[in-house]
Write an enzyme that holds these catalytic residues in place. Sequence first.
Site, PDB file in Angstrom:
ATOM      1  N   LYS A  10      -9.355 -51.372 -21.786  1.00 47.69           N
ATOM      2  CA  LYS A  10      -8.634 -52.616 -21.526  1.00 47.69           C
ATOM      3  C   LYS A  10      -8.440 -53.363 -22.839  1.00 47.69           C
ATOM      4  O   LYS A  10      -9.351 -53.443 -23.652  1.00 47.69           O
ATOM      5  CB  LYS A  10      -9.441 -53.469 -20.539  1.00 47.69           C
ATOM      6  CG  LYS A  10      -8.884 -54.858 -20.225  1.00 47.69           C
ATOM      7  CD  LYS A  10      -9.329 -55.985 -21.161  1.00 47.69           C
ATOM      8  CE  LYS A  10     -10.799 -56.115 -21.362  1.00 47.69           C
ATOM      9  NZ  LYS A  10     -11.123 -57.202 -22.365  1.00 47.69           N
ATOM     10  N   PRO A  91     -17.010 -47.987 -27.461  1.00 49.48           N
ATOM     11  CA  PRO A  91     -18.196 -48.737 -27.886  1.00 49.48           C
ATOM     12  C   PRO A  91     -18.567 -49.807 -26.867  1.00 49.48           C
ATOM     13  O   PRO A  91     -17.727 -50.264 -26.081  1.00 49.48           O
ATOM     14  CB  PRO A  91     -17.777 -49.351 -29.232  1.00 49.48           C
ATOM     15  CG  PRO A  91     -16.287 -49.322 -29.220  1.00 49.48           C
ATOM     16  CD  PRO A  91     -15.877 -48.170 -28.384  1.00 49.48           C
ATOM     17  N   ALA A  94     -17.585 -54.559 -26.847  1.00 49.89           N
ATOM     18  CA  ALA A  94     -16.541 -54.387 -27.852  1.00 49.89           C
ATOM     19  C   ALA A  94     -15.221 -55.055 -27.495  1.00 49.89           C
ATOM     20  O   ALA A  94     -14.233 -54.874 -28.199  1.00 49.89           O
ATOM     21  CB  ALA A  94     -16.299 -52.889 -28.080  1.00 49.89           C
ATOM     22  N   GLY A  95     -15.157 -55.807 -26.397  1.00 48.12           N
ATOM     23  CA  GLY A  95     -13.910 -56.446 -26.020  1.00 48.12           C
ATOM     24  C   GLY A  95     -12.914 -55.515 -25.368  1.00 48.12           C
ATOM     25  O   GLY A  95     -11.742 -55.866 -25.205  1.00 48.12           O
ATOM     26  N   GLY A  97     -13.645 -54.001 -22.312  1.00 48.34           N
ATOM     27  CA  GLY A  97     -13.974 -53.875 -20.898  1.00 48.34           C
ATOM     28  C   GLY A  97     -14.540 -52.515 -20.561  1.00 48.34           C
ATOM     29  O   GLY A  97     -14.305 -51.997 -19.470  1.00 48.34           O
ATOM     30  N   GLY A  98     -15.298 -51.911 -21.476  1.00 48.53           N
ATOM     31  CA  GLY A  98     -15.768 -50.544 -21.277  1.00 48.53           C
ATOM     32  C   GLY A  98     -16.537 -50.347 -19.985  1.00 48.53           C
ATOM     33  O   GLY A  98     -16.226 -49.463 -19.191  1.00 48.53           O
ATOM     34  N   GLY A  99     -17.550 -51.190 -19.744  1.00 49.44           N
ATOM     35  CA  GLY A  99     -18.303 -51.087 -18.510  1.00 49.44           C
ATOM     36  C   GLY A  99     -17.448 -51.392 -17.302  1.00 49.44           C
ATOM     37  O   GLY A  99     -17.551 -50.732 -16.256  1.00 49.44           O
ATOM     38  N   SER A 100     -16.569 -52.396 -17.428  1.00 46.72           N
ATOM     39  CA  SER A 100     -15.658 -52.737 -16.332  1.00 46.72           C
ATOM     40  C   SER A 100     -14.687 -51.593 -16.059  1.00 46.72           C
ATOM     41  O   SER A 100     -14.364 -51.290 -14.903  1.00 46.72           O
ATOM     42  CB  SER A 100     -14.882 -54.013 -16.674  1.00 46.72           C
ATOM     43  OG  SER A 100     -15.756 -55.114 -16.843  1.00 46.72           O
ATOM     44  N   ALA A 101     -14.198 -50.953 -17.125  1.00 44.83           N
ATOM     45  CA  ALA A 101     -13.299 -49.811 -16.958  1.00 44.83           C
ATOM     46  C   ALA A 101     -14.008 -48.658 -16.260  1.00 44.83           C
ATOM     47  O   ALA A 101     -13.423 -47.971 -15.409  1.00 44.83           O
ATOM     48  CB  ALA A 101     -12.763 -49.359 -18.315  1.00 44.83           C
ATOM     49  N   ASP A 130     -13.594 -58.754 -15.272  1.00 48.39           N
ATOM     50  CA  ASP A 130     -12.567 -57.779 -15.668  1.00 48.39           C
ATOM     51  C   ASP A 130     -12.438 -56.612 -14.697  1.00 48.39           C
ATOM     52  O   ASP A 130     -11.474 -55.844 -14.789  1.00 48.39           O
ATOM     53  CB  ASP A 130     -12.878 -57.210 -17.062  1.00 48.39           C
ATOM     54  CG  ASP A 130     -12.572 -58.188 -18.187  1.00 48.39           C
ATOM     55  OD1 ASP A 130     -11.942 -59.222 -17.917  1.00 48.39           O
ATOM     56  OD2 ASP A 130     -12.966 -57.899 -19.325  1.00 48.39           O
TER      57      ASP A 130
END
Length: 270
Positions: A10, A91, A94-95, A97-101, A130
């Site tokens: 994201k 990462p 990191a801005g 939204g990795g966990g949200s994605a 997110d």
Amino acid sequence: MRLTETAYAKINLALHVRRRREDGYHELETLFAFVDAGDTLSARTSEKDELKVVGEFATEIADPFGNLVSKALGKLPRPDGLSITLEKVLPVAAGLGGGSADAGAVFRMVRDAYGLPDDWRERAAALGADVPACVESVTCIGRGTGTELEPMESDLAGTPVLLVNPRVALPTGPVFKAWDGVDRGPLPEGSPSLIAREGRNDLEAPAISLCPAIAEVLAALRETEADLVRMSGSGATCFALYRSADAMRAAAEKLASGHPDWWQLQGKLR
């Protein structure tokens, strides 16, 4: 049954912070967009839910049971357990939204295999602001805390994009705390390209105050043939949009040569 999903990275093409709400959250207006690359989740049915994390950033997830993938599984009723392998290439903090994605990818897996409950948006929002946007992973305006979504036809689909992170984790909370509280106005109205061009990221300055390396990344990207350079979310990842894949690849090579320690990801906007 085997399932595979990409957790699309994201980015916030623009992020305007309007005010601090009485509940402690911030009133936001943002333009979400998604890159056609990210973490990969593969799953098979099993007697119980399981999660295995592999990949470059696997060690940064200290508690697999506290991971948003595990929490998403816990939110979604279904007849079977799912054994999921998460390849973590984005990462953490990191801005992007990795966990949200990752959680959004779980929702899509369950949707395709079993269907989602009618209140899935509320279940997704309970995991993070997110997550609802990441379930659909399409260009959209987000308002409120980011959960009030307005999908948009994107005139930026297919645009080459380069993501760069100085490999510095930057938690969201301190960045919002460092925001100066000044309302600099709403998102522009118009197409995604116009909003991106005329919008801004109000968290860029507070993020740089906590992580000066972000300014270095932005400066390096602005020395390439990018049409637009900005920080995503609360940082520290920055993105650059290009008119051609060749220009994007040339920029990636230039930055990899000058800053081999920086993380980067090449892709296109969905």
